[in-house]
Design a protein around this motif. Sequence first.
Motif, PDB file in Angstrom:
ATOM      1  N   GLU A  67       0.845  -1.031  -0.047  1.00  0.00           N
ATOM      2  CA  GLU A  67       0.060  -0.020   0.122  1.00  0.00           C
ATOM      3  C   GLU A  67       0.929   1.122   0.039  1.00  0.00           C
ATOM      4  O   GLU A  67       1.452   1.573   0.936  1.00  0.00           O
ATOM      5  N   SER A  68       0.884   1.955  -1.021  1.00  0.00           N
ATOM      6  CA  SER A  68       1.804   3.068  -1.192  1.00  0.00           C
ATOM      7  C   SER A  68       1.403   3.815  -2.682  1.00  0.00           C
ATOM      8  O   SER A  68       1.315   3.212  -3.464  1.00  0.00           O
ATOM      9  N   GLY A  69       1.612   5.306  -2.725  1.00  0.00           N
ATOM     10  CA  GLY A  69       1.593   5.855  -3.783  1.00  0.00           C
ATOM     11  C   GLY A  69       3.078   6.209  -4.435  1.00  0.00           C
ATOM     12  O   GLY A  69       2.955   6.875  -5.449  1.00  0.00           O
ATOM     13  N   GLN A  70       3.808   5.621  -3.653  1.00  0.00           N
ATOM     14  CA  GLN A  70       5.132   6.060  -4.268  1.00  0.00           C
ATOM     15  C   GLN A  70       5.464   5.323  -5.446  1.00  0.00           C
ATOM     16  O   GLN A  70       5.155   4.112  -5.912  1.00  0.00           O
ATOM     17  N   VAL A  71       6.152   5.912  -6.570  1.00  0.00           N
ATOM     18  CA  VAL A  71       6.483   5.436  -7.731  1.00  0.00           C
ATOM     19  C   VAL A  71       7.870   5.415  -8.112  1.00  0.00           C
ATOM     20  O   VAL A  71       8.119   5.361  -9.354  1.00  0.00           O
ATOM     21  N   HIS A  72       8.631   6.022  -7.396  1.00  0.00           N
ATOM     22  CA  HIS A  72      10.133   6.213  -7.450  1.00  0.00           C
ATOM     23  C   HIS A  72      10.770   5.946  -6.298  1.00  0.00           C
ATOM     24  O   HIS A  72      10.236   6.051  -5.190  1.00  0.00           O
ATOM     25  N   GLY A  73      12.261   5.697  -6.186  1.00  0.00           N
ATOM     26  CA  GLY A  73      13.038   5.411  -5.227  1.00  0.00           C
ATOM     27  C   GLY A  73      12.577   4.009  -4.551  1.00  0.00           C
ATOM     28  O   GLY A  73      12.622   3.935  -3.092  1.00  0.00           O
ATOM     29  N   ILE A  74      11.721   2.993  -5.109  1.00  0.00           N
ATOM     30  CA  ILE A  74      11.523   1.887  -4.640  1.00  0.00           C
ATOM     31  C   ILE A  74      12.566   0.851  -4.527  1.00  0.00           C
ATOM     32  O   ILE A  74      13.091   0.389  -5.562  1.00  0.00           O
ATOM     33  N   GLU A  75      13.175   0.633  -3.477  1.00  0.00           N
ATOM     34  CA  GLU A  75      14.488  -0.064  -3.152  1.00  0.00           C
ATOM     35  C   GLU A  75      14.242  -1.728  -3.505  1.00  0.00           C
ATOM     36  O   GLU A  75      13.306  -2.146  -3.203  1.00  0.00           O
ATOM     37  N   TYR A  76      15.021  -2.300  -4.105  1.00  0.00           N
ATOM     38  CA  TYR A  76      15.020  -3.767  -4.558  1.00  0.00           C
ATOM     39  C   TYR A  76      15.172  -4.249  -3.424  1.00  0.00           C
ATOM     40  O   TYR A  76      16.196  -4.147  -2.580  1.00  0.00           O
ATOM     41  N   ALA A  77      14.194  -5.288  -2.871  1.00  0.00           N
ATOM     42  CA  ALA A  77      14.202  -5.818  -1.632  1.00  0.00           C
ATOM     43  C   ALA A  77      14.343  -7.468  -1.570  1.00  0.00           C
ATOM     44  O   ALA A  77      13.901  -8.098  -0.811  1.00  0.00           O
ATOM     45  N   GLY A  78      14.907  -7.853  -2.702  1.00  0.00           N
ATOM     46  CA  GLY A  78      14.756  -9.427  -2.939  1.00  0.00           C
ATOM     47  C   GLY A  78      16.242  -9.964  -2.359  1.00  0.00           C
ATOM     48  O   GLY A  78      16.775  -9.746  -1.463  1.00  0.00           O
ATOM     49  N   SER A  79      16.504 -11.169  -3.058  1.00  0.00           N
ATOM     50  CA  SER A  79      17.492 -11.982  -2.866  1.00  0.00           C
ATOM     51  C   SER A  79      18.841 -11.230  -2.976  1.00  0.00           C
ATOM     52  O   SER A  79      18.965 -10.291  -3.783  1.00  0.00           O
ATOM     53  N   PRO A  80      19.805 -11.300  -2.094  1.00  0.00           N
ATOM     54  CA  PRO A  80      21.134 -10.644  -2.185  1.00  0.00           C
ATOM     55  C   PRO A  80      21.700 -10.723  -3.603  1.00  0.00           C
ATOM     56  O   PRO A  80      21.581 -11.575  -4.167  1.00  0.00           O
ATOM     57  N   LEU A  81      22.291  -9.597  -4.125  1.00  0.00           N
ATOM     58  CA  LEU A  81      22.891  -9.386  -5.423  1.00  0.00           C
ATOM     59  C   LEU A  81      24.474  -9.658  -5.508  1.00  0.00           C
ATOM     60  O   LEU A  81      24.974  -9.159  -4.644  1.00  0.00           O
ATOM     61  N   GLU A  82      24.780 -10.594  -6.350  1.00  0.00           N
ATOM     62  CA  GLU A  82      26.218 -10.893  -6.340  1.00  0.00           C
ATOM     63  C   GLU A  82      26.613 -10.210  -7.820  1.00  0.00           C
ATOM     64  O   GLU A  82      26.006  -9.801  -8.499  1.00  0.00           O
ATOM     65  N   SER A  83      27.839 -10.344  -7.853  1.00  0.00           N
ATOM     66  CA  SER A  83      28.637  -9.746  -9.421  1.00  0.00           C
ATOM     67  C   SER A  83      27.917 -10.356 -10.378  1.00  0.00           C
ATOM     68  O   SER A  83      27.771 -11.630 -10.340  1.00  0.00           O
ATOM     69  N   GLY A  84      27.715  -9.568 -11.347  1.00  0.00           N
ATOM     70  CA  GLY A  84      27.193 -10.215 -12.804  1.00  0.00           C
ATOM     71  C   GLY A  84      25.791 -10.894 -12.759  1.00  0.00           C
ATOM     72  O   GLY A  84      25.165 -11.308 -13.512  1.00  0.00           O
ATOM     73  N   ARG A  85      25.015 -10.269 -11.901  1.00  0.00           N
ATOM     74  CA  ARG A  85      23.564 -10.911 -11.710  1.00  0.00           C
ATOM     75  C   ARG A  85      22.616 -10.182 -12.569  1.00  0.00           C
ATOM     76  O   ARG A  85      22.715  -8.797 -12.421  1.00  0.00           O
ATOM     77  N   SER A  86      21.881 -10.811 -13.421  1.00  0.00           N
ATOM     78  CA  SER A  86      20.811 -10.254 -14.241  1.00  0.00           C
ATOM     79  C   SER A  86      19.520 -10.350 -13.554  1.00  0.00           C
ATOM     80  O   SER A  86      19.139 -11.349 -13.162  1.00  0.00           O
ATOM     81  N   VAL A  87      18.669  -9.121 -13.426  1.00  0.00           N
ATOM     82  CA  VAL A  87      17.438  -9.373 -12.781  1.00  0.00           C
ATOM     83  C   VAL A  87      16.302  -8.633 -13.811  1.00  0.00           C
ATOM     84  O   VAL A  87      16.703  -7.635 -14.159  1.00  0.00           O
ATOM     85  N   TRP A  88      15.219  -9.471 -14.155  1.00  0.00           N
ATOM     86  CA  TRP A  88      14.177  -9.095 -14.720  1.00  0.00           C
ATOM     87  C   TRP A  88      13.051  -8.622 -13.998  1.00  0.00           C
ATOM     88  O   TRP A  88      12.798  -9.457 -12.814  1.00  0.00           O
ATOM     89  N   TRP A  89      12.575  -7.790 -14.046  1.00  0.00           N
ATOM     90  CA  TRP A  89      11.342  -7.247 -13.326  1.00  0.00           C
ATOM     91  C   TRP A  89      10.356  -6.549 -13.819  1.00  0.00           C
ATOM     92  O   TRP A  89      10.269  -5.766 -14.984  1.00  0.00           O
ATOM     93  N   LYS A  90       8.984  -6.659 -13.256  1.00  0.00           N
ATOM     94  CA  LYS A  90       8.034  -5.752 -13.740  1.00  0.00           C
ATOM     95  C   LYS A  90       7.156  -5.601 -12.477  1.00  0.00           C
ATOM     96  O   LYS A  90       7.340  -5.832 -11.583  1.00  0.00           O
TER      97      LYS A  90
END
Length: 873
Positions: A67-90
């Motif tokens: 629940e939020s009206g925010q459309v910018h500055g949304i932090e990725y909060a998924g699995s930890p990112l390592e070097s060279g990690r490709s992430v597809w999102w929608k």
Amino acid sequence: MLGAPVRLRCEYLTNPLGIDELRPRLSWWVNDERPAEIQSAYHVLASSDPDKLRANEADLWDSDKIESGQVHGIEYAGSPLESGRSVWWKVRTFDSDGLPSPWSDAASFETGLIHDADWRARWVGAPLMGSRASGAPVPLLRRTFEVRTDIHKARLYITALGVYVAEINGQRVSQDTLAPGWCDYKKRVYYQTYDVTSLLVVGDNVLGAIVGDGWYCGSLAHADRENYGNQPLLIAQLHVTTKSGNRFVIGTDHQWKWQRSWILHSDLQQGESVDGRQYVPGWSTPEYADKGWHRVTVIDPPSLQLVASMSPPIRPVRKLQPLTDPLHRVASLGNERLIYDFGQNLLGRVSVSLSCPGGSHIKLRYAQNITDKGELAPPFDAGVDNYTVRGDENEELFEPEFTLHGFRYLEISGEFNRVGILKVEAIAVATALESTGEFRCDHPLLNKLQNNIEWTQRSSFVGVPLAGIASDERFAQTGPAQTFLPAAAFNMDISAFIGKWLRDLEDAQLEGGGFPPAVPALPRTPMLAGDGGAGWSDAIIHGVWNLYRTFGDRRALERHYPVIVDFIRGLQDRHPDLIRQPSGNPLARLCDDSAEDLLATAVFYASTKRTARIAGVLGKLSDLEAFDELAGKIRSAFRKRFVTHDGRLVGDTQTGYVLALCHGLVEGDERKLALDMLVHRIRSDGYHQSTDPVVAPFLLDVLTREGRMDLAYQLVLQTSSPSWLHPVMDGATLLYGDRGDEPNCGIAAGAMTEWLYTTMAGIDLHTDLAVDTNAYRKVRIHPRPPIGVGFAEGPSICSTEASFDSVNGRFEVRWSIDTENFELQVVIPCNASAQVIMPDGVEHEVVAGSHRFMMVLGDAGDGIPVLREVSGG
């Protein structure tokens, strides 16, 4: 209808590769044209594979409904990112009734080499060195390697101490130019990441690079060459993943080879010399035999940090054709000379298609002006390019690679027949920033001024915000740059660009907390090594604040807050009486008789107040109280020293009164007196504005705020010098550089754009809201047309329209005046709202949608102007 979200971004970029943020921020626009709609919630899915994402399998992150009206500055909060990690999102959004939109199209981001240990490659180069006066031949570097099975994914991580062009199997890796750009090479260098999957083949492959001097060991502004080092170096690392899942890395090391290229000399300012006869066809292909090439030199430079490039690249952004056929001249020895006019001053280079006998010499000279006799006008400091013709049977193309010229006019001379020059184009080179705004009105001179401002920004923003396009102006001056930034955000998306420059500022901080007037600093220019002083070294505060205010970038405040605190505390320590003294910055020139310590102390107060505001946004309440208290003491010291017993200011100048009114340093009846004195000074100066870059941008805002729109428009439409429109009348195409006798504020004069958008068109942040909740979530639309303003000469202004792409969506304003009515039309994007203030002061609160208002000029019989909303959405 509620549509799928659009304009998906990560760290302000579209599908970025090689980022080094472990909690990257996402943004989007809500796509809903229905009136009064908002985003009540959002839902993000992130996956390691695009096919999984299409099937709604979120193996990296499923945010669930938030629940939020925010459309910018949304932090990725998924699995930890390592070097060279490709992430597809929608993402999908939910409307005011809680109904979901369709899922957006997939977007992506990919991390780079996050840890120092990820870099296995070594710095390599050729044993070629120039001198302080001239450069060495530009080397080719290459490495052959084999790929044995089909390729799934390949990424090239690459940068240089210098500039480079990378090729794989005869194909250029990207259209980027002058990568990696300019930074403080003593502290860090930015690397680029490229998807090169399609360039590799099963079998033999070649990775190659051409490495030029660039900013690292070429000429810089007032300095000669070799400011950071005497030899360009390259580091590159190619990561390949095969379809079978195997991975291998090819990095720069002792196995690489080098040979001299056809570029005999290259310098960003002095120009480039190329011998086409020495061109090496196919040098970066597996078929080419590199017998006779030499082993590279492996070098370990002083420790510096490799950092992912998070700013848009430098690229060719515009191509211009000559306005007419060239002027034909004959040199004293009988050789031909052709002079071309491209109609626009720019920073870039040219492309020349020609057909001439092999060995012919072609010389290219550049200038920003032309004499009455049709010859290039001095100063001749734009550099010279030389080309020796290869002599192909068909036409050949010459376009210098590692140099830039500030020019409008081009002279081609040498050994050629006029018909041998087949085609000439000018190529503007700049950081590739997306346009965000459009302004136009029915006053042609103001439209031309805005066009000049946009071209100035395009020509100045080349990795850093340059002060000009002349050779000795091609460095970032902190004073004019910080003044221009709020206006620049209306023209182009400068978010990531400024984020990078703020890091440059942090790198440049001096012992004691100050900052030099040139950032990146110029190592071999001692006169610019000290503190920049008021309105210059304060750039870190105002740059960070504008990034936050315009784009809602709280992380920038957090990241740079310690640096800001050190700066303010340093000022306090150096000026215990709180009267800030001038710094001796040779670039800071007061344009009236103002006391320099008056200006400096006013700016000290403003910077301290803003620091307190930043502390408050970050929740640092003890700092907020401390800096508010310090600001109060500075204000008291200012008033005691510079405000006389009768309310006047020491010096009695435009500068003093503008700063005092702008920053609230006068009070009560003093404000009226200060305004009266400012008006008197403007009239005494012949209705001309101050050209001081620290002050000029605030003048119109002060007059607007104090209700003197008549005087503001009189200054805006002034056509004699000094004024904003005088260079336009005189044929200028930029704010600087093409009329050397015109006093102006350099790029700081571009701050006029902010007034055109916020005051004339009326699109502005809602100042009554806490700014930390805004970033154009709610705006104030308050157009101030010249109703009741007489025009002594020239056309009146009867219509204006503007649009602005904010992080929350696109706002549009259009107004017109006829003999009876003022009509206003506004478009507010979904998820936003606005306070509309008509010229008569009547206010309306409006929601997302299209709205149309009418104000009758005159009265309705009772002396009260009439306002009505004709139609709304």
